[in-house]
Design a protein around this motif. Structure first.
Motif, PDB file in Angstrom:
ATOM      1  N   ARG A  35      -2.696  20.292  -3.386  1.00 48.43           N
ATOM      2  CA  ARG A  35      -1.843  19.349  -4.098  1.00 48.43           C
ATOM      3  C   ARG A  35      -1.201  18.369  -3.129  1.00 48.43           C
ATOM      4  NH1 ARG A  35       3.450  20.045  -3.339  1.00 48.43           N
ATOM      5  NH2 ARG A  35       4.224  22.000  -2.498  1.00 48.43           N
ATOM      6  N   PRO A  36      -0.775  17.217  -3.635  1.00 41.86           N
ATOM      7  CA  PRO A  36      -0.065  16.259  -2.783  1.00 41.86           C
ATOM      8  C   PRO A  36       1.270  16.823  -2.331  1.00 41.86           C
ATOM      9  CG  PRO A  36      -0.836  15.222  -4.814  1.00 41.86           C
ATOM     10  CD  PRO A  36      -0.987  16.699  -4.992  1.00 41.86           C
ATOM     11  N   LYS A  37       1.710  16.375  -1.182  1.00 40.41           N
ATOM     12  CA  LYS A  37       3.052  16.717  -0.723  1.00 40.41           C
ATOM     13  C   LYS A  37       4.083  16.115  -1.665  1.00 40.41           C
ATOM     14  CE  LYS A  37       3.048  17.355   4.288  1.00 40.41           C
ATOM     15  NZ  LYS A  37       3.565  16.831   5.571  1.00 40.41           N
ATOM     16  N   THR A  38       5.219  16.771  -1.751  1.00 37.29           N
ATOM     17  CA  THR A  38       6.293  16.256  -2.579  1.00 37.29           C
ATOM     18  C   THR A  38       6.921  15.009  -1.957  1.00 37.29           C
ATOM     19  OG1 THR A  38       6.730  18.493  -3.310  1.00 37.29           O
ATOM     20  CG2 THR A  38       8.455  16.892  -3.709  1.00 37.29           C
ATOM     21  N   GLU A  39       6.987  14.985  -0.641  1.00 37.97           N
ATOM     22  CA  GLU A  39       7.594  13.850   0.052  1.00 37.97           C
ATOM     23  C   GLU A  39       6.611  12.689   0.118  1.00 37.97           C
ATOM     24  OE1 GLU A  39       7.034  16.791   1.854  1.00 37.97           O
ATOM     25  OE2 GLU A  39       8.794  17.581   0.841  1.00 37.97           O
ATOM     26  N   MET A  40       7.098  11.519  -0.192  1.00 39.19           N
ATOM     27  CA  MET A  40       6.249  10.334  -0.098  1.00 39.19           C
ATOM     28  C   MET A  40       7.171   9.143   0.108  1.00 39.19           C
ATOM     29  SD  MET A  40       3.518   8.923  -2.913  1.00 39.19           S
ATOM     30  CE  MET A  40       2.985   7.199  -2.839  1.00 39.19           C
ATOM     31  N   LEU A  41       6.714   8.190   0.890  1.00 43.64           N
ATOM     32  CA  LEU A  41       7.484   6.989   1.122  1.00 43.64           C
ATOM     33  C   LEU A  41       7.218   6.042  -0.047  1.00 43.64           C
ATOM     34  CD1 LEU A  41       9.296   6.318   3.467  1.00 43.64           C
ATOM     35  CD2 LEU A  41       7.357   5.258   4.618  1.00 43.64           C
ATOM     36  N   GLY A  42       8.276   5.651  -0.744  1.00 39.00           N
ATOM     37  CA  GLY A  42       8.105   4.799  -1.919  1.00 39.00           C
ATOM     38  C   GLY A  42       7.882   3.335  -1.587  1.00 39.00           C
ATOM     39  N   SER A  95       0.838  -1.197   0.000  1.00 38.22           N
ATOM     40  CA  SER A  95       0.000   0.000   0.000  1.00 38.22           C
ATOM     41  C   SER A  95       0.872   1.246   0.000  1.00 38.22           C
ATOM     42  CB  SER A  95      -0.952   0.001   1.183  1.00 38.22           C
ATOM     43  OG  SER A  95      -0.246   0.221   2.375  1.00 38.22           O
ATOM     44  N   PHE A  96       0.279   2.322  -0.433  1.00 37.27           N
ATOM     45  CA  PHE A  96       0.944   3.616  -0.525  1.00 37.27           C
ATOM     46  C   PHE A  96       0.123   4.621   0.269  1.00 37.27           C
ATOM     47  CE2 PHE A  96       1.630   1.198  -4.302  1.00 37.27           C
ATOM     48  CZ  PHE A  96       2.920   1.417  -4.687  1.00 37.27           C
ATOM     49  N   TYR A  97       0.793   5.600   0.761  1.00 39.93           N
ATOM     50  CA  TYR A  97       0.162   6.626   1.594  1.00 39.93           C
ATOM     51  C   TYR A  97       0.677   7.968   1.106  1.00 39.93           C
ATOM     52  CZ  TYR A  97      -0.273   9.298   6.018  1.00 39.93           C
ATOM     53  OH  TYR A  97      -0.543  10.231   6.982  1.00 39.93           O
ATOM     54  N   ARG A  98      -0.237   8.861   0.786  1.00 40.96           N
ATOM     55  CA  ARG A  98       0.185  10.161   0.271  1.00 40.96           C
ATOM     56  C   ARG A  98      -0.535  11.265   1.017  1.00 40.96           C
ATOM     57  NH1 ARG A  98       0.258  12.223  -6.003  1.00 40.96           N
ATOM     58  NH2 ARG A  98      -1.977  11.850  -5.845  1.00 40.96           N
ATOM     59  N   GLU A  99       0.222  12.207   1.522  1.00 40.83           N
ATOM     60  CA  GLU A  99      -0.369  13.318   2.239  1.00 40.83           C
ATOM     61  C   GLU A  99      -0.597  14.485   1.269  1.00 40.83           C
ATOM     62  OE1 GLU A  99       1.634  13.454   6.004  1.00 40.83           O
ATOM     63  OE2 GLU A  99       0.645  15.341   6.532  1.00 40.83           O
ATOM     64  N   TRP A 100      -1.661  15.229   1.507  1.00 41.07           N
ATOM     65  CA  TRP A 100      -1.988  16.375   0.668  1.00 41.07           C
ATOM     66  C   TRP A 100      -1.843  17.682   1.446  1.00 41.07           C
ATOM     67  CZ3 TRP A 100      -4.607  16.961  -4.306  1.00 41.07           C
ATOM     68  CH2 TRP A 100      -4.604  15.772  -5.059  1.00 41.07           C
TER      69      TRP A 100
END
Lengths: 245, 245, 245, 245
Positions: free
Chosen positions: C226-233, C213-218
């Motif tokens: 917009r989504p945050k630039t930082e994201m755990l791959g 799973s992926f988790y993206r903060e906005w």
């Protein structure tokens, strides 16, 4: 044998119609457009029932949507990554194998000097011949041959879309120029692992990166501002290596 | 003024060194390579401390990594989508604005007939001039002008990488050929919404799609077979519209 | 030995401060809050420099943010998937190994009847003891033992967060109730492959699914959407199997 | 009125069958299983045609798969994030609205002290009543009322799965304890923007984060080690705020 063609496209709100030939009337559920009207290259045409369409000359992007499909067709997001991660340009000589429907070879031939594409299966080779007709281009050379017989040298980029690319590393390295790229496109991680493991035994090849990408369409209109529910969960892993000596 | 150059690249296992000039010795933490050795176009060179490097002539992909960066540089995944979703090819005339560092304009100029790029901010215009030197290409025309003064006609694709692209819809539609594409690249959903809302008032423009894409690198080697922990969560939304009459 | 505590939290616009003890003054860059003021359980407190903070009693979510970290801590998105894909509930008996910092065991103990957690490395066992103090809970049993010595039976869910879970399949299957779940959490695809391959030799275990799973903060505010630039791959692959007899 | 039940599950290789009642024979395409055999709680049962199945007592995870569906059912990945990002635990009092099919309320009631769920639409309220029967739980209180009439106080977490959550902010803030969480689940970015904008006018509420998550299933077996092609591109945006005074 009849040529595979796409001569006009017709737009109407959110619908698009593809007109294969302007030599005969084109029928839709909204009535038909007369062949004489289809000769127009832009503007508006009407069906016998009064429905209006915007008429246009198709371009290569439209051709891509109408490719005859045999095997799975590579996505534009992956073609884009392959092209730009290897710096393909108007002076590039590109080799790909296997051709499949020819989607990748055709799109790369639009932006490079010449593409030579190898395909051992006769039925795919024939399919790619038809698709090349659709695109009407001259700088894509289709070969119904095993890549083992590659005769090109000083190649900028080689792209392998086949299940066992590791069987062809020697041939690819010999064909590439120093600094040139070997790209493999593989669906399974186990294949990527096997491929990279085999490549590491070649001292003149260096693994640059392995990537995957996702593509998500959004619905943005008066009522919606959200991603589409449908999304492709997987296409393939792109592995890029480089000949260093 | 000194030219911005990249004349050689040196590979060593997982490291890559960029050599700006072959007119002087190149220093690394492993010792230095003499300028005479740097004249080689391939093969192996050694530092004074005995460290070996593979030497190569850089290509456009290497140049991309060394672009002088002012504003945020567009990613290759997004350049790839813009190019292939609009069918850009060797015969295409492309306009982009604002130029920024010139990354998009330069990469598109490699695969198209001509790119004309507009930039109102003098410092970015100058930055793009330097970057064009690095690429050494002739088919990118840089203009230090507002896109309001666009003089091109019959353009295949226009790409807008600016905060308020809706201010330029009239100019873009007039410059595009029928069937040509208007692409906007925007970070915020609110901008995408505003942009599409404004575009819908133009009867000769149709919204084709809005997309975002993700790019994930994998670590595949003897010990690992997993995605990298680092990943970019967002770059921009690509909105594609088409002139239909 | 000093207890590991978190007694208050202080909010101020976008900042949060964690107050370990209300037995002494708390210092910030905005001045300090007197210990007497920290006794408040809600409302507003002021520093000696006049800065206002909202004061609150921390909850388990706050404790999670202050866990002492040794090994990589599992993310909440993955804990959530593990919990709900296996139907963990207030009556569940859960076993996990290895404990690591105890993050997973602690969060699951909040929603289940009892969690028993195995950890062979003494330093992690001690770390988890401290973290259990922070949470102040009684239904998490920490064992400084190899899972080979598992004594529990009729277990609802077993979660393995260790590099070679396939060494423990026999013990896990025996400990699980019929219908119970065996979950493994692994970073590499090669481990997932090995794990599933080994599991298929067990006739009383069936592979249900493997997920990531992926988790993206906005960023949503007046200026941004917009989504945050930082994201755990990448975090890990969750493989779920079930004892069927 | 007949109770909505699921009394047994039958596993066979990759197939799963759900047996609603053990009071009558169960028919499959492989023959039928006699009701007397269905009384078994584990082990193997055979159809009249000799096909073997593993038989099991269903658990809550199985019940989730058999929920009667009216509106879109929230995914487990999102339930997991909502639960763990707000620290829901066995002592928590949770309020949700609108109930819909009850999926979220039911899953949260499994891990919390009590869930109170509001739903104005009679048909969904009735649907949730049936689904609660399936789960057979007592700590979920269903109310066929507008959330405007919320009577609960000192609530730990409120979850709003409704199109206009901003109409209920006052009621929610009053019902929450200090430090408690208000969660909204919304499909469109425009709704998230409106929601956060409205919330910022409340001085006792602070926006913590807005997140979205992705879930991807993998195919790992002898022949494959790749993600599934099918993937859900979007479910909803989760916005979490906290009462701070």
């Amino acid at each position: 044998m009849k040529k595979y063609k796409l001569e006009r496209i017709l737009y109407s709100e959110n619908r698009i119609f593809y007109v294969p030939s302007i030599e005969k009337d084109f029928h839709t559920q909204y009535g038909f457009v007369k062949k004489n009207d289809l000769k127009k290259k832009s503007g508006i045409v009407k069906t016998n029932l009064g429905k209006k369409f915007f008429i246009m000359i198709p371009n290569y992007r439209d051709f891509f949507d109408k490719l005859l499909r045999g095997p799975q067709i590579i996505t534009l997001k992956d073609i884009g990554l392959i092209a730009f991660e290897t710096g393909i340009n108007k002076e590039s000589i590109v080799v790909d194998a296997g051709t499949g429907s020819g989607a990748l070879a055709l799109m790369l031939s639009l932006i490079s000097k010449r593409v030579i594409s190898y395909e051992i299966r006769k039925e795919f080779y024939n399919l790619a011949l038809k698709n090349r007709e659709l695109f009407g281009i001259k700088n894509l050379i289709l070969k119904n041959k095993d890549l083992k017989h590659i005769s090109e040298r000083n190649v900028d980029v080689i792209v392998l879309d086949m299940p066992q690319p590791w069987d062809y590393i020697t041939e690819c390295v010999n064909a590439l120029k120093v600094g040139g790229y070997l790209v493999t496109y593989l669906p399974n991680v186990s294949q990527v692992m096997k491929n990279i493991e085999e490549q590491t035994t070649f001292k003149n090849l260096i693994h640059i990166k392995t990537i995957e990408s996702f593509y998500r369409e959004w619905l943005i209109n008066e009522k919606q501002s959200r991603p589409k529910t449908e999304m492709l969960g997987h296409t393939g892993f792109i592995t890029i290596s480089r000949r260093i000596i």
